[in-house]
Design a protein around this motif. Structure first.
Motif, PDB file in Angstrom:
ATOM      1  N   VAL A  19       0.859  -1.184   0.000  1.00 17.86           N
ATOM      2  CA  VAL A  19       0.000   0.000   0.000  1.00 17.86           C
ATOM      3  C   VAL A  19       0.893   1.231   0.000  1.00 17.86           C
ATOM      4  O   VAL A  19       1.818   1.330   0.812  1.00 17.86           O
ATOM      5  CB  VAL A  19      -0.920   0.012   1.237  1.00 17.86           C
ATOM      6  N   ARG A  20       0.637   2.142  -0.900  1.00 14.37           N
ATOM      7  CA  ARG A  20       1.418   3.379  -0.957  1.00 14.37           C
ATOM      8  C   ARG A  20       0.602   4.524  -0.365  1.00 14.37           C
ATOM      9  O   ARG A  20      -0.550   4.730  -0.733  1.00 14.37           O
ATOM     10  CB  ARG A  20       1.817   3.716  -2.392  1.00 14.37           C
ATOM     11  N   ILE A  21       1.221   5.258   0.546  1.00 19.69           N
ATOM     12  CA  ILE A  21       0.589   6.401   1.194  1.00 19.69           C
ATOM     13  C   ILE A  21       1.323   7.660   0.744  1.00 19.69           C
ATOM     14  O   ILE A  21       2.498   7.865   1.089  1.00 19.69           O
ATOM     15  CB  ILE A  21       0.629   6.267   2.728  1.00 19.69           C
ATOM     16  N   ALA A  22       0.648   8.481  -0.045  1.00 23.95           N
ATOM     17  CA  ALA A  22       1.267   9.682  -0.610  1.00 23.95           C
ATOM     18  C   ALA A  22       1.197  10.825   0.399  1.00 23.95           C
ATOM     19  O   ALA A  22       0.463  11.806   0.221  1.00 23.95           O
ATOM     20  CB  ALA A  22       0.576  10.058  -1.915  1.00 23.95           C
ATOM     21  N   ALA A  23       1.962  10.692   1.455  1.00 23.58           N
ATOM     22  CA  ALA A  23       1.988  11.703   2.511  1.00 23.58           C
ATOM     23  C   ALA A  23       3.319  11.589   3.251  1.00 23.58           C
ATOM     24  O   ALA A  23       3.924  10.510   3.271  1.00 23.58           O
ATOM     25  CB  ALA A  23       0.824  11.496   3.492  1.00 23.58           C
ATOM     26  N   PRO A  24       3.779  12.671   3.854  1.00 21.41           N
ATOM     27  CA  PRO A  24       5.026  12.582   4.628  1.00 21.41           C
ATOM     28  C   PRO A  24       4.803  11.909   5.972  1.00 21.41           C
ATOM     29  O   PRO A  24       3.722  12.019   6.564  1.00 21.41           O
ATOM     30  CB  PRO A  24       5.428  14.055   4.810  1.00 21.41           C
ATOM     31  N   ALA A  25       5.809  11.194   6.446  1.00 23.30           N
ATOM     32  CA  ALA A  25       5.776  10.652   7.806  1.00 23.30           C
ATOM     33  C   ALA A  25       6.205  11.763   8.763  1.00 23.30           C
ATOM     34  O   ALA A  25       7.327  12.255   8.681  1.00 23.30           O
ATOM     35  CB  ALA A  25       6.718   9.462   7.915  1.00 23.30           C
ATOM     36  N   GLU A  26       5.306  12.173   9.653  1.00 27.12           N
ATOM     37  CA  GLU A  26       5.578  13.327  10.504  1.00 27.12           C
ATOM     38  C   GLU A  26       6.008  12.957  11.920  1.00 27.12           C
ATOM     39  O   GLU A  26       6.731  13.711  12.561  1.00 27.12           O
ATOM     40  CB  GLU A  26       4.340  14.230  10.559  1.00 27.12           C
ATOM     41  N   MET A  27       5.566  11.815  12.430  1.00 25.09           N
ATOM     42  CA  MET A  27       5.935  11.406  13.780  1.00 25.09           C
ATOM     43  C   MET A  27       6.045   9.894  13.822  1.00 25.09           C
ATOM     44  O   MET A  27       5.163   9.182  13.340  1.00 25.09           O
ATOM     45  CB  MET A  27       4.911  11.894  14.804  1.00 25.09           C
ATOM     46  N   VAL A  28       7.149   9.393  14.394  1.00 26.41           N
ATOM     47  CA  VAL A  28       7.387   7.962  14.497  1.00 26.41           C
ATOM     48  C   VAL A  28       7.599   7.626  15.965  1.00 26.41           C
ATOM     49  O   VAL A  28       8.509   8.140  16.604  1.00 26.41           O
ATOM     50  CB  VAL A  28       8.620   7.536  13.669  1.00 26.41           C
ATOM     51  N   THR A  29       6.738   6.742  16.503  1.00 28.35           N
ATOM     52  CA  THR A  29       6.801   6.369  17.918  1.00 28.35           C
ATOM     53  C   THR A  29       6.963   4.860  18.026  1.00 28.35           C
ATOM     54  O   THR A  29       6.141   4.096  17.517  1.00 28.35           O
ATOM     55  CB  THR A  29       5.520   6.791  18.659  1.00 28.35           C
ATOM     56  N   ASP A  30       8.023   4.433  18.704  1.00 32.20           N
ATOM     57  CA  ASP A  30       8.340   3.013  18.842  1.00 32.20           C
ATOM     58  C   ASP A  30       8.216   2.624  20.313  1.00 32.20           C
ATOM     59  O   ASP A  30       8.953   3.133  21.156  1.00 32.20           O
ATOM     60  CB  ASP A  30       9.773   2.780  18.344  1.00 32.20           C
ATOM     61  N   ASP A  31       7.278   1.724  20.618  1.00 34.93           N
ATOM     62  CA  ASP A  31       7.126   1.295  22.014  1.00 34.93           C
ATOM     63  C   ASP A  31       7.826  -0.034  22.292  1.00 34.93           C
ATOM     64  O   ASP A  31       7.672  -0.613  23.381  1.00 34.93           O
ATOM     65  CB  ASP A  31       5.644   1.204  22.403  1.00 34.93           C
ATOM     66  N   GLY A  32       8.591  -0.508  21.321  1.00 35.91           N
ATOM     67  CA  GLY A  32       9.323  -1.750  21.500  1.00 35.91           C
ATOM     68  C   GLY A  32       8.605  -2.966  20.956  1.00 35.91           C
ATOM     69  O   GLY A  32       9.236  -4.014  20.735  1.00 35.91           O
ATOM     70  N   THR A  33       7.315  -2.871  20.738  1.00 34.17           N
ATOM     71  CA  THR A  33       6.551  -3.984  20.163  1.00 34.17           C
ATOM     72  C   THR A  33       5.893  -3.600  18.839  1.00 34.17           C
ATOM     73  O   THR A  33       5.734  -4.446  17.961  1.00 34.17           O
ATOM     74  CB  THR A  33       5.462  -4.467  21.136  1.00 34.17           C
ATOM     75  N   ARG A  34       5.507  -2.333  18.689  1.00 35.65           N
ATOM     76  CA  ARG A  34       4.942  -1.813  17.457  1.00 35.65           C
ATOM     77  C   ARG A  34       5.453  -0.391  17.262  1.00 35.65           C
ATOM     78  O   ARG A  34       5.849   0.284  18.217  1.00 35.65           O
ATOM     79  CB  ARG A  34       3.410  -1.777  17.503  1.00 35.65           C
ATOM     80  N   VAL A  35       5.422   0.041  16.009  1.00 34.39           N
ATOM     81  CA  VAL A  35       5.817   1.409  15.688  1.00 34.39           C
ATOM     82  C   VAL A  35       4.612   2.119  15.094  1.00 34.39           C
ATOM     83  O   VAL A  35       3.972   1.607  14.170  1.00 34.39           O
ATOM     84  CB  VAL A  35       6.981   1.440  14.677  1.00 34.39           C
ATOM     85  N   VAL A  36       4.295   3.282  15.637  1.00 36.66           N
ATOM     86  CA  VAL A  36       3.183   4.086  15.130  1.00 36.66           C
ATOM     87  C   VAL A  36       3.758   5.226  14.297  1.00 36.66           C
ATOM     88  O   VAL A  36       4.600   5.994  14.776  1.00 36.66           O
ATOM     89  CB  VAL A  36       2.318   4.636  16.278  1.00 36.66           C
ATOM     90  N   VAL A  37       3.319   5.325  13.053  1.00 42.90           N
ATOM     91  CA  VAL A  37       3.767   6.379  12.139  1.00 42.90           C
ATOM     92  C   VAL A  37       2.577   7.269  11.832  1.00 42.90           C
ATOM     93  O   VAL A  37       1.594   6.824  11.234  1.00 42.90           O
ATOM     94  CB  VAL A  37       4.333   5.779  10.836  1.00 42.90           C
ATOM     95  N   ARG A  38       2.653   8.507  12.252  1.00 37.14           N
ATOM     96  CA  ARG A  38       1.596   9.483  11.955  1.00 37.14           C
ATOM     97  C   ARG A  38       2.016  10.262  10.716  1.00 37.14           C
ATOM     98  O   ARG A  38       3.129  10.788  10.637  1.00 37.14           O
ATOM     99  CB  ARG A  38       1.358  10.408  13.141  1.00 37.14           C
ATOM    100  N   THR A  39       1.121  10.331   9.749  1.00 35.58           N
ATOM    101  CA  THR A  39       1.434  10.957   8.473  1.00 35.58           C
ATOM    102  C   THR A  39       0.707  12.286   8.331  1.00 35.58           C
ATOM    103  O   THR A  39      -0.304  12.535   9.000  1.00 35.58           O
ATOM    104  CB  THR A  39       1.047  10.033   7.310  1.00 35.58           C
ATOM    105  N   GLY A  40       1.228  13.104   7.460  1.00 39.63           N
ATOM    106  CA  GLY A  40       0.603  14.397   7.208  1.00 39.63           C
ATOM    107  C   GLY A  40      -0.463  14.289   6.146  1.00 39.63           C
ATOM    108  O   GLY A  40      -0.181  14.369   4.946  1.00 39.63           O
ATOM    109  N   GLY A  41      -1.723  14.062   6.566  1.00 42.58           N
ATOM    110  CA  GLY A  41      -2.823  13.968   5.621  1.00 42.58           C
ATOM    111  C   GLY A  41      -3.194  12.558   5.224  1.00 42.58           C
ATOM    112  O   GLY A  41      -4.215  12.347   4.562  1.00 42.58           O
ATOM    113  N   GLY A  42      -2.396  11.568   5.610  1.00 45.47           N
ATOM    114  CA  GLY A  42      -2.723  10.181   5.313  1.00 45.47           C
ATOM    115  C   GLY A  42      -3.105   9.446   6.582  1.00 45.47           C
ATOM    116  O   GLY A  42      -3.199  10.040   7.664  1.00 45.47           O
TER     117      GLY A  42
END
Length: 425
Positions: free
Chosen positions: A119-142
Motif C-alpha cells: 500500500v502506498r501512502i502519498a503523505a510525509p511521515a511526521e511522527m514515528v513512535t516506537d514502544d518496542g513492540t509496534r511502531v506508530v507512524v503518523r502521516t501528514g494527511g494520510g
C-alpha cells in the motif's frame, strides 16, 4: 486476513513493514523482497512523492552477472585515473565499473510493489513512535500506520557533530556530440588535472554511453559549496581540458548533488524496531562519499532476513576499523597533511586496482588494509591518527556540542556521484 483496498485518512493501517521514503534505498528493498520470494507480508510505503524517471545516476563497481545487469546504461572493464604528472589506464578485472540511472530502478520497484501488494501512502511521515513492540507512524494527511518494523531512509542529520565535516558536491552535464568524441570502452574514474581548491580536492570524470554521448562531471571534496556559476565555470574548464569542442556539443541534462563526508555517527537503529537505511543508516563512506554498493547490500540483507523469518536488520554498512580509517584520512586531508591527488595517486600506483576499489567499498580484509595503508605517506597519517585520538578524548571530557545545521541542499538534492546519489533515500 489483511485485505488491500482504499485507505482513508481516518482508518489506521496495520502492516508488518513500513518503508518511510520511496527513493533509491526503498526501491532497492522492494526489488530485493520480490527477488527473494517474500510474499504474504503486509507492506506500506510512506512517501509524498512517487519517484519516476531519471532524477539521479549511480556509478559503482562490482562483479558482472548481478540482477542489476539488465538495468545498466553502460559498464567498463577499463578506467582511467589521471593526475597532472601522469594518466594511467587500469584493468578492473574481475570487477567492472557500471552506470545505473534511476528510471529503471524505480520501474523495477514499482513492479515489485505491485507484486508484493504494498500500500502506498502519498503523505510525509511526521511522527514515528516506537514502544518496542509496534511502531506508530503518523502521516501528514494520510492514515496512521501501525507497523511491526519500520525501515526509514529519509535524510537525517548525524547524532552528534563530526570531528571533520566536508561535503562532496558536484555538477554533471549529459553531453551529446555531433561527431565521435568519447571512448565508450573506457570511463574516466578520477581526473585530478582540474584546478585544486585552496582547501579540498577536485576532480572530473567521464562516463560514456556511446562515442557521442556521455556524462561529464566536476566534483569537489571540500567544506563548502560553490555557486551555480562556479560549478558551470568549473565544468566548462574541464570540458576544455578534455579537448571537447563546445560548438559541437549540446547539454541534454544537468545533474547536481551534495553528499556528507563526515566522521559524525549516523545511528542505523535509533529505536528497537526502527532501522535506518541509505545515508541515514551509515551507507555513505565518510572519506569518499561512495554509497550505492552499501545501500544495495543493506537491501539484500533486509530481504534475506525477512525471507528467513528474522528481523529486518542489516549488518553495519562498513566495519568499525574502516570508519576509524576514514576519520583519520578526512583529518589528514582537512589539515593539509596529505593532498587529495597525491593520496589517490599513491593508492592506485602501489595496489592492484581491484584491491583499491574493494577497500573504498569496505570489503577488504585486515591484511589488505595494511597494504593499502602502507601506500600512504607515513608521517602525515601518524600525525592525523594522533590528532584524531586526542580529539576523541576531548570529546569524551566535554559536554556534547549541538549538531550544526546541514545545508538544505544536502538534505534534499539529487544527482550523481562516483558511487552515489545525493543522500539516497
Amino acid at each position: 486476513m489483511w485485505q488491500r483496498g482504499a485507505v482513508t485518512a481516518t482508518a489506521p493501517l496495520d502492516v508488518d513493514l513500513a518503508l518511510l521514503g520511496g527513493g533509491g534505498a526503498a526501491s532497492l528493498v522492494l526489488a530485493a523482497l520480490d527477488r527473494h520470494g517474500v510474499r504474504d507480508l503486509r507492506i506500506a510505503v510512506v512517501d509524498p512523492v512517487r519517484r519516476r524517471g531519471q532524477d539521479r545516476t549511480w556509478a559503482f563497481w562490482g562483479h558482472p552477472g548481478s540482477d542489476l545487469d539488465p538495468l545498466l546504461s553502460a559498464s567498463w572493464q577499463r578506467v582511467e585515473v589521471a593526475t597532472p604528472a601522469r594518466r594511467r589506464v587500469l584493468d578492473l578485472t574481475p570487477l567492472r565499473y557500471a552506470m545505473l540511472r534511476s528510471g529503471p530502478v524505480y520501474d523495477r520497484a514499482a513492479e515489485a510493489e505491485r507484486r508484493l501488494g504494498a500500500v502506498r501512502i502519498a503523505a510525509p511521515a511526521e511522527m514515528v513512535t516506537d514502544d518496542g513492540t509496534r511502531v506508530v507512524v503518523r502521516t501528514g494527511g494520510g492514515p496512521t500506520v501501525r507497523a511491526g518494523w519500520v525501515l526509514d531512509s529519509r535524510p537525517r542529520p548525524p547524532a552528534r557533530p563530526g570531528r571533520t565535516t566536508w561535503l562532496q558536491h558536484f555538477r554533471g552535464w549529459w553531453l551529446e556530440s555531433d561527431r565521435p568524441a568519447f571512448d565508450p570502452a573506457r570511463a574516466v574514474l578520477m581526473d585530478f588535472r582540474t584546478p585544486q581548491p585552496p582547501r579540498g580536492v577536485s576532480f572530473g570524470y567521464v562516463l560514456p554511453v556511446s562515442d557521442r554521448y556521455a556524462l561529464v562531471e566536476y566534483t569537489e571534496f571540500s567544506p563548502g559549496l560553490l555557486t551555480d556559476a562556479g560549478y558551470d565555470e568549473a565544468l566548462a574548464g574541464y570540458r576544455d581540458l578534455l579537448g571537447l569542442d563546445p560548438a559541437g556539443l549540446r547539454v541534454r541534462e544537468v545533474e547536481n548533488g551534495v553528499i556528507p563526508m563526515t566522521d559524525a555517527p549516523f545511528p542505523a537503529r535509533p529505536t528497537p524496531r526502527v532501522v535506518r537505511l541509505g545515508t541515514a543508516g551509515g551507507a555513505t563512506r565518510p572519506s569518499t562519499g561512495f554509497t550505492f554498493s552499501a545501500m544495495y547490500r543493506q537491501a539484500d540483507q533486509v530481504a534475506r532476513a525477512i525471507a528467513a523469518g528474522r528481523p529486518p536488520v542489516p549488518a553495519a554498512a562498513y566495519p568499525r576499523r574502516h570508519r576509524w580509517m576514514d576519520a583519520v584520512a578526512l583529518r589528514a586531508l582537512d589539515r593539509g597533511g596529505v593532498g587529495g591527488p597525491e593520496f589517490f595517486d599513491r593508492l592506485f600506483d602501489r595496489n592492484p586496482a581491484e584491491r583499491v576499489l574493494r577497500f573504498l567499498d569496505g570489503t577488504t580484509s585486515p591484511a589488505e588494509e595494511v597494504a593499502v595503508m602502507n601506500s600512504t605517506r607515513l608521517l602525515p597519517m601518524i600525525a592525523a591518527t594522533v590528532g584524531d585520538a586526542a580529539q576523541r578524548v576531548r570529546d569524551r571530557l566535554r559536554p556534547t556540542r549541538p549538531v550544526p545545521a546541514i545545508p538544505p541542499a544536502v538534505l534534499g538534492s539529487a544527482g550523481t556521484a562516483p558511487d552515489a546519489a545525493a543522500l539516497p533515500d
